[in-house]
Structure formats: C-alpha cells, structure tokens
Write a protein that holds these residues in place. Structure first.
Motif, PDB file in Angstrom:
ATOM      1  N   LEU A   1      -0.904  39.683   6.005  1.00 34.26           N
ATOM      2  CA  LEU A   1      -1.761  40.147   6.914  1.00 34.26           C
ATOM      3  C   LEU A   1      -1.667  41.820   7.000  1.00 34.26           C
ATOM      4  CD1 LEU A   1      -2.289  37.565   9.649  1.00 34.26           C
ATOM      5  CD2 LEU A   1      -4.044  38.430   8.202  1.00 34.26           C
ATOM      6  N   SER A   2      -0.492  42.096   7.253  1.00 37.30           N
ATOM      7  CA  SER A   2      -0.362  43.544   7.479  1.00 37.30           C
ATOM      8  C   SER A   2      -0.648  44.259   6.107  1.00 37.30           C
ATOM      9  CB  SER A   2       1.170  43.707   7.813  1.00 37.30           C
ATOM     10  OG  SER A   2       1.309  45.115   8.087  1.00 37.30           O
ATOM     11  N   ARG A   3      -0.201  43.798   5.168  1.00 36.91           N
ATOM     12  CA  ARG A   3      -0.625  44.738   3.785  1.00 36.91           C
ATOM     13  C   ARG A   3      -1.839  44.479   3.509  1.00 36.91           C
ATOM     14  NH1 ARG A   3       3.794  41.487   1.330  1.00 36.91           N
ATOM     15  NH2 ARG A   3       2.267  40.308   0.389  1.00 36.91           N
ATOM     16  N   ALA A   4      -2.694  43.704   4.062  1.00 35.31           N
ATOM     17  CA  ALA A   4      -4.213  43.528   3.712  1.00 35.31           C
ATOM     18  C   ALA A   4      -4.830  44.435   4.828  1.00 35.31           C
ATOM     19  CB  ALA A   4      -4.628  42.179   3.946  1.00 35.31           C
ATOM     20  N   GLY A   5      -4.362  44.930   5.821  1.00 37.49           N
ATOM     21  CA  GLY A   5      -4.940  46.013   6.425  1.00 37.49           C
ATOM     22  C   GLY A   5      -5.305  45.491   7.861  1.00 37.49           C
ATOM     23  N   ALA A   6      -4.678  44.332   8.533  1.00 35.04           N
ATOM     24  CA  ALA A   6      -5.003  43.771   9.536  1.00 35.04           C
ATOM     25  C   ALA A   6      -4.035  44.716  10.498  1.00 35.04           C
ATOM     26  CB  ALA A   6      -4.524  42.355   9.778  1.00 35.04           C
ATOM     27  N   ARG A   7      -4.482  45.064  11.812  1.00 38.22           N
ATOM     28  CA  ARG A   7      -3.649  45.610  12.692  1.00 38.22           C
ATOM     29  C   ARG A   7      -2.794  44.461  13.703  1.00 38.22           C
ATOM     30  NH1 ARG A   7      -8.003  47.764  15.918  1.00 38.22           N
ATOM     31  NH2 ARG A   7      -9.217  46.267  14.765  1.00 38.22           N
ATOM     32  N   ILE A   8      -1.395  44.722  13.633  1.00 35.30           N
ATOM     33  CA  ILE A   8      -0.480  43.749  14.503  1.00 35.30           C
ATOM     34  C   ILE A   8       0.225  44.488  15.172  1.00 35.30           C
ATOM     35  CG2 ILE A   8       1.019  42.076  13.841  1.00 35.30           C
ATOM     36  CD1 ILE A   8      -0.496  41.437  11.226  1.00 35.30           C
ATOM     37  N   ARG A   9       0.509  44.140  16.586  1.00 37.26           N
ATOM     38  CA  ARG A   9       1.526  44.739  17.158  1.00 37.26           C
ATOM     39  C   ARG A   9       2.055  43.575  18.035  1.00 37.26           C
ATOM     40  NH1 ARG A   9       0.002  44.907  23.341  1.00 37.26           N
ATOM     41  NH2 ARG A   9      -1.981  44.030  23.409  1.00 37.26           N
ATOM     42  N   ARG A  10       3.362  43.725  18.561  1.00 37.62           N
ATOM     43  CA  ARG A  10       4.099  42.836  19.010  1.00 37.62           C
ATOM     44  C   ARG A  10       4.193  43.138  20.646  1.00 37.62           C
ATOM     45  NH1 ARG A  10       7.143  39.701  14.895  1.00 37.62           N
ATOM     46  NH2 ARG A  10       6.513  40.549  13.071  1.00 37.62           N
TER      47      ARG A  10
END
Length: 451
Positions: A276-285
C-alpha cells in the motif's frame, strides 16, 4: 460448484451462457455431495427451484432484475425464512413455530432476484467467536491441513465455510463482536460488517441490539458492495466509488491489536502495508488509549453483549431448557446476572464518550488498518477438550474485532496471505460509523493491490 464470484456468475447469467435453474441445481447438488454435513442446517430446495424458475422466465423475457438476479445465496440460521422455524443454532428452538414471513433483508435480496438455497450453521445463539456447535456439528475450515479440523470461526461459521468451499458465492451473516469478520479471516474470504442500523433487523434473531450488525461473506469486495446496495433497496450501479491508492489514508493502531500476534500474521500484514505504501497510500501509526479503556470498562462493569444476552435468554438459561444448550454458552450468558443496571448505563455513557474521543484522533477521511485477528484458525479438538482453553481462545479471537463493534465502526476483512500451513490471514479495513461507502471503496483498492 466452482468457486465463482457474484460478478462472474452475473456475467454468465446475463449473457445467457448460464441458466439460473442449472445454477441452482448445481448449487443444490454441491451442497448434497459435500462431505461436511455441518455447514448447512437446512436446504430450501423447493424455494430455490421456484426462485430460479422465476429468474429464468425473467431472463427469457428480457427483464432481468440486475446483477444479483439468479445468483444463489445462503443465510445464517438466525434470519427468518418463511415456513421454517428460526433456530439460531440452538436445539431448544428447533421445533418452534415457523416464520410467517421472510426477514426484511431476505425479502430485499429476493426482490433483487437472488435464489435462497438454505440456512447455514452458527455458534449457538451467536454467542461465540469460534464457530463451535455441539448440536449441529462444527463446520471444518476448508483451509485445514490434511487430516486436521481447524475451526471455522464464528458466530457466522457456516457462512464463512460455505463461501470458502465454493458452495455459494455469498452468505449473509451477523456481527456483534466480530461474527462476520472472524470467519472471513479464518476461511480466507471477504467479510463486510456494515454500520449498525444500515439494514433492517426485522426478522433477525438478536444477540445484543446495541451492537448487532449485518453483512455478507463473499469472494470479492465488489460482491459485498452489490449485496449491500440490494439489501438497502438501491440499484447496483457504480456501487464502489473510484479510488486510487494515492487517495487513501490509513492509521495503524499500536494499541492492543498486535499484542500476542503470531509472527506469520504480523509478517503478512506488514507485507500488505508495504504494498500500500509503495502504491502511494498515506500510512501512519498511532496509539489509541481508548482501546485500553474499552477493555478496562468491560473488566469493571461487564460487557454490553453479556448484559443484553442475559436479559434475552434469562428464562432459558435458568430453566429446564438450559440442559439442552451448549454449556459454554450457558456459562458465558450467566455472567450477565452480575451486571447491574448502573453498570450497564455507565458503560453506554462511556461508549459515547469513547466513540467521540476516538473519532477526534482520526484525520479527515482516514481509515483504520489492522490485522483482523492475531492468529490463524486453531485446531478444534484441543478447544473441545479444555474448557479454559476454549474461553481463553474465544476472548483472544474476539479481541481485535469487538473494538470496532464497541466504537460503532464498519469494516471489511480481506485475505492478505497465509502462514506456513497455508492457513489464511486477514487484514481489516475499518471506518467510523456511516463511512461504509468509503470503507468498501478503500477495501477494493487494497484487494486489487494484494491480488
């Protein structure tokens, strides 16, 4: 019956390549021939043939009802089906009065042309996340290694297994603490828990009305969206908004959901996050102290589901019918006797506060991403042999998903990989109440990226 999605079947039906009567007969034959007789509690062959004949007539006259017309569906054994008693997985209701009408959602899918082939097994009175049923048998998870009987997950056990085994493309379940998402994750299928109140609950045997919700177990997110539209009486046109991965924002909780998680589950989940991250989704924890508070609240005041189940079943579990019930269900329900009215009211008040506090931590349009479960499907026999292990595993299995019920989320569980024994791992996309369209669309993007 080959494991085909609703969309795949619809193309064949709409083009005339597949006849709805032939499809219904194929489904009925598949159910009859399947070696696991614990999946279906009743087969509605007469009704299925009648509905399939009606679909055939519509197709021949050029007046299809849409993409669900002629497609088989199975129902968890707590939806009213006209002419059948609603047993809710229990022996004590087996000889009850037959329903005089279909549940409203059964009527809705019949109105979309779906063909009801029967009702499927479940945990008794929907009060367990493991899917064990001593009365009608425990369906075997189709992903079980050779010679093993892994649990199906519950309480919508038969729904998950029926779809995973290719007997039907969709089965409708209920979810009070995870009962759609858990069997979806264990069996490697898609499970969509809608926002509570999105569909009518009329004709659905309850467990805890403050938590009960409905949803389909099926093969794809698109299928879930098609069924969702039909259950709300809407046309199935562009049912999924068109998102790209770059349009999506997720937060991964660092609180509770990874505690004690099996390494294979964490590895499959993190691999999906990386895609997902490589595809451009913004992800935080982020840390969500509200999750801790939910479990602290349950420890101090008891669980809402236990309080409401006790009120619903008090006469049964304190009378002669208790002898004919699963003793584990009786034991767990009796815990509700210790929950006072003030405990219950305080929990409801705290729930609204925690929902507001949680939602305030989310960024606009942000969804929650987590492992559906901390483990893959365990073996059945040790759970039957050891009651303490049964209750421990039940609590562990329900832990991640019940957070969403308490905070009134909607969510979709997707398969995201397997462990070394090829047992499925589930990934859960969740959103705040009412964010169903956004959650379904995001889950569709995740599904496409995961393959």
């Amino acid at each position: 019956m080959p494991a085909r999605s609703i969309a795949q079947l619809s193309i064949l039906l709409q083009s005339g390549t597949l006849d709805p009567v032939d499809l219904a007969e194929e489904a009925l034959a598949g159910i009859a021939a399947h070696p696991d007789k614990a999946i279906f509690t009743s087969v509605t062959a007469v009704r299925a043939r009648r509905e399939a004949e009606a679909a055939r007539k519509r197709f021949r006259e050029g007046r299809s009802l849409g993409p669900l017309d002629g497609v088989p569906v199975a129902w968890k054994d707590l939806f009213d089906i006209e002419g059948l008693p609603t047993t809710a997985g229990s022996r004590v209701l087996k000889h009850g009065a037959p329903a005089d009408r279909d549940a409203m959602v059964v009527q809705a899918l019949a109105g979309a042309g779906m063909v009801s082939v029967g009702r499927v097994n479940m945990s008794e009175f929907a009060f367990s996340g493991l899917g064990v049923n001593p009365h009608y048998g425990t369906p075997r998870n189709p992903a079980s290694p050779a010679g093993e009987h892994r649990i199906p997950g519950g309480s919508s056990s038969g729904s998950g297994v029926a779809v995973a085994a290719g007997l039907v493309p969709v089965s409708i379940g209920t979810d009070t603490g995870g009962s759609v998402r858990i069997p979806a994750a264990f069996n490697g299928v898609v499970g969509y828990k809608a926002t509570r109140g999105r569909y009518s609950m009329e004709g659905v045997f309850p467990l805890a009305k403050s938590l009960d919700s409905l949803g389909p177990l099926c093969r794809t997110v698109q299928d879930a969206a098609l069924v969702d539209a039909a259950m709300r009486g809407l046309p199935a046109v562009d049912v999924l908004p068109r998102f790209n991965a770059a349009d999506l924002a997720f937060v991964i909780p660092e609180t509770v959901v990874f505690d004690g998680a099996e390494p294979a589950v964490v590895a499959a989940f993190e691999a999906a996050v990386e895609r997902l991250s490589r595809a451009g989704a913004r992800i935080r924890r982020a840390v969500f102290p509200e999750f801790f508070e939910i479990f602290d609240l349950m420890a101090r005041h008891g669980a809402l589901v236990t309080a409401e189940a006790f009120v619903l079943h008090q006469a049964r579990i304190t009378g002669p019918q208790a002898a004919d019930m699963d003793p584990r269900v009786v034991k767990r329900t009796l815990l509700g006797a210790k929950i006072s009215l003030s405990d219950y009211i305080e929990t409801l008040a705290a729930r609204e506060r925690l929902i507001a506090a949680f939602e305030a931590r989310l960024e606009p349009a942000e969804l929650v991403l987590s492992p559906t479960l901390p483990h893959v499907a365990p073996a059945l026999q040790p759970l039957l042999d050891d009651e303490d292990l049964f209750f421990q595993m039940n609590g562990r299995t329900l832990r991640n998903t019940l957070i969403g019920n308490f905070l009134d989320w909607c969510g979709v569980s997707l398969p995201c990989g397997t462990d070394a024994d090829d047992l499925p791992v589930g990934l859960l996309v969740s959103g705040r109440r009412g964010a169903d369209a956004q959650v379904l669309a995001a889950a569709g993007v995740v599904e496409a990226l995961l393959g």
